[in-house]
Design a protein around this motif. Structure first.
Motif, mmCIF file in Angstrom:
data_model
loop_
_atom_site.group_PDB
_atom_site.id
_atom_site.type_symbol
_atom_site.label_atom_id
_atom_site.label_comp_id
_atom_site.label_asym_id
_atom_site.label_seq_id
_atom_site.Cartn_x
_atom_site.Cartn_y
_atom_site.Cartn_z
ATOM 1 N N GLU A 1 37.113 32.838 33.973
ATOM 2 C CA GLU A 1 37.216 34.138 34.669
ATOM 3 C C GLU A 1 38.235 34.069 35.800
ATOM 4 O OE1 GLU A 1 32.752 35.909 33.752
ATOM 5 O OE2 GLU A 1 33.352 35.652 35.836
ATOM 6 N N THR A 2 38.320 32.921 36.472
ATOM 7 C CA THR A 2 39.348 32.784 37.519
ATOM 8 C C THR A 2 40.738 32.856 36.884
ATOM 9 O OG1 THR A 2 37.864 31.398 38.842
ATOM 10 C CG2 THR A 2 40.175 31.378 39.463
ATOM 11 N N ILE A 3 40.897 32.215 35.722
ATOM 12 C CA ILE A 3 42.206 32.267 35.036
ATOM 13 C C ILE A 3 42.557 33.714 34.666
ATOM 14 C CG2 ILE A 3 43.446 31.584 32.928
ATOM 15 C CD1 ILE A 3 41.939 28.891 33.107
ATOM 16 N N GLN A 4 41.574 34.439 34.101
ATOM 17 C CA GLN A 4 41.814 35.855 33.754
ATOM 18 C C GLN A 4 42.142 36.678 34.997
ATOM 19 O OE1 GLN A 4 38.723 37.904 31.431
ATOM 20 N NE2 GLN A 4 38.108 35.928 30.679
ATOM 21 N N ALA A 5 41.386 36.425 36.064
ATOM 22 C CA ALA A 5 41.614 37.182 37.304
ATOM 23 C C ALA A 5 42.996 36.886 37.872
ATOM 24 C CB ALA A 5 40.533 36.835 38.331
ATOM 25 N N LEU A 6 43.426 35.621 37.772
ATOM 26 C CA LEU A 6 44.757 35.256 38.292
ATOM 27 C C LEU A 6 45.869 35.957 37.507
ATOM 28 C CD1 LEU A 6 44.148 31.488 39.064
ATOM 29 C CD2 LEU A 6 44.782 33.242 40.737
ATOM 30 N N GLU A 7 45.626 36.170 36.210
ATOM 31 C CA GLU A 7 46.615 36.928 35.420
ATOM 32 C C GLU A 7 46.758 38.329 35.978
ATOM 33 O OE1 GLU A 7 45.897 36.919 31.141
ATOM 34 O OE2 GLU A 7 45.718 34.730 31.289
ATOM 35 N N LEU A 8 45.623 38.939 36.301
ATOM 36 C CA LEU A 8 45.672 40.282 36.910
ATOM 37 C C LEU A 8 46.350 40.239 38.273
ATOM 38 C CD1 LEU A 8 42.160 41.865 36.286
ATOM 39 C CD2 LEU A 8 44.369 42.796 35.605
ATOM 40 N N CYS A 9 46.023 39.198 39.032
ATOM 41 C CA CYS A 9 46.620 39.050 40.371
ATOM 42 C C CYS A 9 48.143 38.932 40.290
ATOM 43 C CB CYS A 9 46.074 37.815 41.079
ATOM 44 S SG CYS A 9 44.345 37.905 41.491
ATOM 45 N N LYS B 1 49.956 40.492 38.238
ATOM 46 C CA LYS B 1 50.474 41.831 37.940
ATOM 47 C C LYS B 1 50.405 42.750 39.148
ATOM 48 C CE LYS B 1 49.527 44.391 34.139
ATOM 49 N NZ LYS B 1 48.612 44.919 33.101
ATOM 50 N N TYR B 2 49.385 42.547 39.968
ATOM 51 C CA TYR B 2 49.172 43.433 41.125
ATOM 52 C C TYR B 2 49.142 42.614 42.405
ATOM 53 C CZ TYR B 2 47.661 46.855 37.678
ATOM 54 O OH TYR B 2 47.606 47.701 36.610
ATOM 55 N N GLU B 3 50.030 42.955 43.269
ATOM 56 C CA GLU B 3 50.191 42.204 44.511
ATOM 57 C C GLU B 3 48.903 42.161 45.357
ATOM 58 O OE1 GLU B 3 53.042 42.652 48.376
ATOM 59 O OE2 GLU B 3 53.438 43.922 46.640
ATOM 60 N N ASN B 4 48.141 43.233 45.329
ATOM 61 C CA ASN B 4 47.015 43.347 46.258
ATOM 62 C C ASN B 4 45.665 42.954 45.679
ATOM 63 O OD1 ASN B 4 48.832 44.146 48.127
ATOM 64 N ND2 ASN B 4 48.491 46.331 47.783
ATOM 65 N N LEU B 5 45.700 42.166 44.630
ATOM 66 C CA LEU B 5 44.455 41.639 44.075
ATOM 67 C C LEU B 5 44.333 40.154 44.426
ATOM 68 C CD1 LEU B 5 44.315 43.185 40.466
ATOM 69 C CD2 LEU B 5 43.273 44.056 42.564
ATOM 70 N N TYR B 6 43.092 39.741 44.650
ATOM 71 C CA TYR B 6 42.787 38.341 44.999
ATOM 72 C C TYR B 6 41.566 37.921 44.195
ATOM 73 C CZ TYR B 6 46.025 39.340 48.706
ATOM 74 O OH TYR B 6 47.161 39.698 49.374
ATOM 75 N N THR B 7 41.250 36.640 44.211
ATOM 76 C CA THR B 7 40.084 36.218 43.437
ATOM 77 C C THR B 7 39.383 35.003 44.055
ATOM 78 O OG1 THR B 7 39.279 35.814 41.188
ATOM 79 C CG2 THR B 7 41.363 34.756 41.780
ATOM 80 N N THR B 8 38.409 34.483 43.306
ATOM 81 C CA THR B 8 37.549 33.393 43.786
ATOM 82 C C THR B 8 37.532 32.280 42.733
ATOM 83 O OG1 THR B 8 35.568 34.264 42.681
ATOM 84 C CG2 THR B 8 36.033 35.120 44.880
ATOM 85 N N CYS B 9 37.015 31.103 43.080
ATOM 86 C CA CYS B 9 36.852 30.052 42.073
ATOM 87 C C CYS B 9 35.510 29.349 42.229
ATOM 88 C CB CYS B 9 37.997 29.048 42.140
ATOM 89 S SG CYS B 9 38.067 28.097 43.658
ATOM 90 N N GLY B 10 34.775 29.267 41.108
ATOM 91 C CA GLY B 10 33.474 28.604 41.141
ATOM 92 C C GLY B 10 32.610 29.089 39.989
ATOM 93 N N TYR B 11 31.410 28.539 39.892
ATOM 94 C CA TYR B 11 30.498 28.897 38.793
ATOM 95 C C TYR B 11 29.264 29.628 39.311
ATOM 96 C CZ TYR B 11 33.094 26.558 35.147
ATOM 97 O OH TYR B 11 34.057 26.230 34.235
#
Ligand SMILES: [Zn+2]
Length: 310
Positions: free
Chosen positions: A62-70, A72-82
């Motif tokens: 999910e972090t990998i998927q979220a980073l792909e979105l990030c 594409k969009y400058e103002n998106l951020y994410t987290t890492c963990g289970y």
């Protein structure tokens, strides 16, 4: 769109949206109901005045998927963990390998990964992972990942005491604090976490009942963060909080079977509804401060915790 005077206050950063969820690809359960519309959802969020969103991830993928979105969009951020419901993916022979994967991903993306998590304990959904395994791997992640020196994005369902005990054990090494997201516990529990240095994250699931609202009313404003936890946790007419909402999206919402481009989907929450969370908090606090001030203070809290170097 949505740029009414009241929504301008929502020109803010906020925590917690599960934008990698299949519902934004039109998939509900295992059936495809409509075209993917994630780009429209993100566009609506930024048009409604949000300026930064943290996508919550609960596994490495999910972090990998979220980073792909990030990317594409400058103002998106994410987290890492289970997430606690995903801790069954760990075992004694792969735990260090998983940990190394997280560290590696973080090293390459440290500007976009703004928190450790979503992790914690969930005693309401032990069918995915039993309590012992959850505790073991929450502590395992915490013990190793605190060295990243990032705030913690914490999940807590009916597990406040155990969560508190583990956080307390590592209190001297945890330097950035964190947030107990989607909080729906008692006032005493909230105050215990606050005293330990944590913020309380509120969404629609945190304000379903009068008991929930009575707790929120007594929380110090400088310890509150707002979130949607979209696509989950939207405010529904059956919730006590519903009568406190001012901004309605009903005219822009259709059932998923009748999906049309540009429309929101009934019972699928999305980031632009964050304004409703702020409206409920403002109303139950008896309008102690202006709506602008309330949003400004919550904005400051989010900035302080996750974006202090920006
Ligand atoms: Zn959660």
């Amino acid at each position: 769109m949505l740029r009414q005077p009241t929504t301008q206050c929502c020109n803010r950063k906020y925590i917690g949206a599960n934008l990698t969820d299949g519902m934004y690809q039109g998939i509900y359960g295992s059936s495809k109901k409509h075209d993917a519309d994630l780009d429209q959802v993100i566009k609506r969020a930024f048009q409604s005045g949000l300026d930064k969103i943290i996508i919550t991830a609960g596994t490495h993928n999910e972090t990998i998927q979220a980073l792909e979105l990030c990317s594409k969009y400058e103002n998106l951020y994410t987290t890492c963990g289970y997430h606690p419901t995903r801790c069954s993916e760990f075992n004694e022979s792969n735990e260090n390998e998983i940990l190394n994967q997280i560290f590696e991903l973080y090293e390459k993306n440290s500007e976009k990964i703004v928190a450790i998590g979503e992790f914690g304990l969930d005693y309401e959904r032990t069918q995915f992972c039993n309590i012992e395994q959850q505790k073991r791997y929450f502590e395992f992640q915490l013990k190793h990942l605190i060295s990243l020196n990032k705030p913690l994005f914490l999940h807590n369902r009916a597990a406040s005491q155990d969560l508190y005990d583990i956080l307390y054990k590592y209190r001297d090494q945890i330097t950035k604090g964190g947030v107990i997201h989607s909080f729906d516990g008692t006032l005493d529990e909230a105050l215990q976490f606050i005293q330990l240095g944590y913020f309380i994250g509120l969404n629609g699931c945190s304000m379903k009942t009068q008991t929930n609202l009575d707790v929120i009313k007594q929380l110090p404003l400088d310890k509150i963060l707002v979130e949607t936890d979209a696509p989950w946790c939207g405010i529904k007419p059956s919730h006590t909080s519903y009568s406190h909402i001012k901004t309605q999206f009903t005219s822009e919402t259709v059932k998923k079977e009748k999906w049309a481009s540009g429309k929101m989907v009934k019972d699928r929450n999305e980031p632009c509804t964050i304004i409703q969370i702020c409206e409920v908090i403002h109303s139950i606090r008896g309008n102690q401060e202006s709506f602008e001030d309330l949003c400004e203070k919550i904005y400051f809290n989010t900035k302080q915790l996750f974006f202090s170097n920006q």
